[in-house]
Enzyme design. Structure first.
Site, PDB file in Angstrom:
ATOM      1  N   PHE A  55     -54.539  81.535  -8.458  1.00 19.23           N
ATOM      2  CA  PHE A  55     -53.206  79.475  -7.960  1.00 19.23           C
ATOM      3  C   PHE A  55     -53.704  79.270  -7.182  1.00 19.23           C
ATOM      4  CE2 PHE A  55     -50.625  81.791 -10.343  1.00 19.23           C
ATOM      5  CZ  PHE A  55     -50.170  81.391 -11.644  1.00 19.23           C
ATOM      6  N   LYS A  81     -43.581  67.145 -11.975  1.00 20.14           N
ATOM      7  CA  LYS A  81     -42.437  65.820 -13.334  1.00 20.14           C
ATOM      8  C   LYS A  81     -41.605  66.040 -12.594  1.00 20.14           C
ATOM      9  CE  LYS A  81     -45.033  66.686 -17.536  1.00 20.14           C
ATOM     10  NZ  LYS A  81     -45.135  66.515 -19.088  1.00 20.14           N
ATOM     11  N   GLU A  94     -40.666  89.668 -10.884  1.00 22.30           N
ATOM     12  CA  GLU A  94     -42.001  88.562 -11.912  1.00 22.30           C
ATOM     13  C   GLU A  94     -40.711  88.889 -13.192  1.00 22.30           C
ATOM     14  OE1 GLU A  94     -43.332  85.850 -13.611  1.00 22.30           O
ATOM     15  OE2 GLU A  94     -44.741  86.367 -11.575  1.00 22.30           O
ATOM     16  N   ASP A 107     -44.262  77.494  -9.479  1.00 23.38           N
ATOM     17  CA  ASP A 107     -44.200  76.368 -10.378  1.00 23.38           C
ATOM     18  C   ASP A 107     -43.750  75.012 -10.188  1.00 23.38           C
ATOM     19  OD1 ASP A 107     -44.182  74.497 -12.326  1.00 23.38           O
ATOM     20  OD2 ASP A 107     -44.014  76.029 -13.960  1.00 23.38           O
ATOM     21  N   GLU A 160     -41.090  89.776  -2.936  1.00 23.68           N
ATOM     22  CA  GLU A 160     -42.713  89.036  -3.352  1.00 23.68           C
ATOM     23  C   GLU A 160     -42.298  89.057  -4.873  1.00 23.68           C
ATOM     24  OE1 GLU A 160     -46.621  87.036  -5.029  1.00 23.68           O
ATOM     25  OE2 GLU A 160     -46.629  89.273  -4.357  1.00 23.68           O
ATOM     26  N   ASN A 193     -35.145  87.371 -13.138  1.00 20.90           N
ATOM     27  CA  ASN A 193     -34.879  85.754 -12.332  1.00 20.90           C
ATOM     28  C   ASN A 193     -34.026  86.318 -10.489  1.00 20.90           C
ATOM     29  OD1 ASN A 193     -34.336  83.360 -12.007  1.00 20.90           O
ATOM     30  ND2 ASN A 193     -32.262  83.207 -11.638  1.00 20.90           N
TER      31      ASN A 193
END
Length: 243
Positions: free
Chosen positions: A222, A152, A98, A148, A73, A125
């Site tokens: 979430f 924008k 993570e 995420d 994951e 990463n």
């Protein structure tokens, strides 16, 4: 001997996260000190604090002590989904990736409380884990749940799911391996679908516009937050194409 300060090194491409040093509770600090030796993979770093040194591939049997299917994951957060999955499937090995230390500490606390022993964690990463740490074709499934969205326009270049990501994901997955994704941002869901539909390395594992909700995904904060905001949850499922 020169005492000059070495030039700082940076990644060539932006990563899909901004790493902030969130405060950890006393319990999380204790978890890091006491539980990390069992749960957290020791990794060799490259240019950055969350990087993976190329060539530092792990041996899965050495890490988990057995040969078993591996589910990975990306962005495991507080670990709710992967701890639940590891509890439910003791015959399978799990790896949570993570970058936020507080989330990793919470994951270790919950896993220890539930007696989970088939879970390991990587503070790194994710694309570098897939490319450099895992052996090629070693994962049976790869999960990307609620990454995420970088909603924008000026930040969308930071999104995780890109053609480059598709390549490293396929590299880490076994033939016929499954890539599962979910997001509550319609724009990102469409981008994911466009990227993976265009990749010769993957083929759809669903019919119609979207995949059915993956019933192995526990309902997390979430997902609840997105639903409360009136956003549709979009699932996608892809298989590694025959090589």
């Amino acid at each position: 001997m020169s005492d000059a300060t070495p030039e700082p090194r940076f990644r060539e491409r932006p990563v899909s996260f901004v790493r902030r040093s969130g405060r950890m509770s006393d319990a999380q600090d204790r978890a890091w000190d006491e539980l990390a030796p069992h749960f957290l993979l020791p990794v060799q770093r490259d240019a950055a604090a969350t990087s993976i040194l190329p060539g530092s591939t792990i041996d899965l049997v050495d890490v988990w002590g057995r040969t078993a299917p591996l589910i990975v994951e990306i962005g495991s957060g507080q670990g709710h989904a992967i701890v639940h999955a590891a509890m439910s499937h003791p015959e399978t090995d799990f790896l949570a990736i993570e970058v936020f230390r507080a989330g990793l500490a919470r994951t270790m606390l919950d896993a220890e409380r539930e007696g989970v022993r088939n879970l390991r964690l990587a503070e790194a990463n994710a694309p570098e884990v897939l490319q450099h740490l895992l052996p090629p074709a070693s994962a049976t499934e790869l999960w990307v749940f609620f990454p995420d969205p970088w909603h924008k326009k000026k930040h969308t270049k930071r999104r995780l799911v890109t053609p480059e990501f598709a390549a490293v994901a396929a590299h880490a997955l076994a033939e016929g391996g499954i890539l599962r994704l979910a997001t509550d941002w319609e724009d990102y869901a469409r981008q994911m679908r466009t990227v993976l539909d265009a990749s010769p390395l993957f083929e759809r594992g669903f019919e119609g516009d979207w995949a059915e909700r993956f019933d192995g995904r526990v309902l997390t904060a979430f997902e609840r937050k997105g639903a409360r905001a009136g956003r549709d949850i979009r699932d996608l499922t892809y298989r590694v194409a025959p090589r």
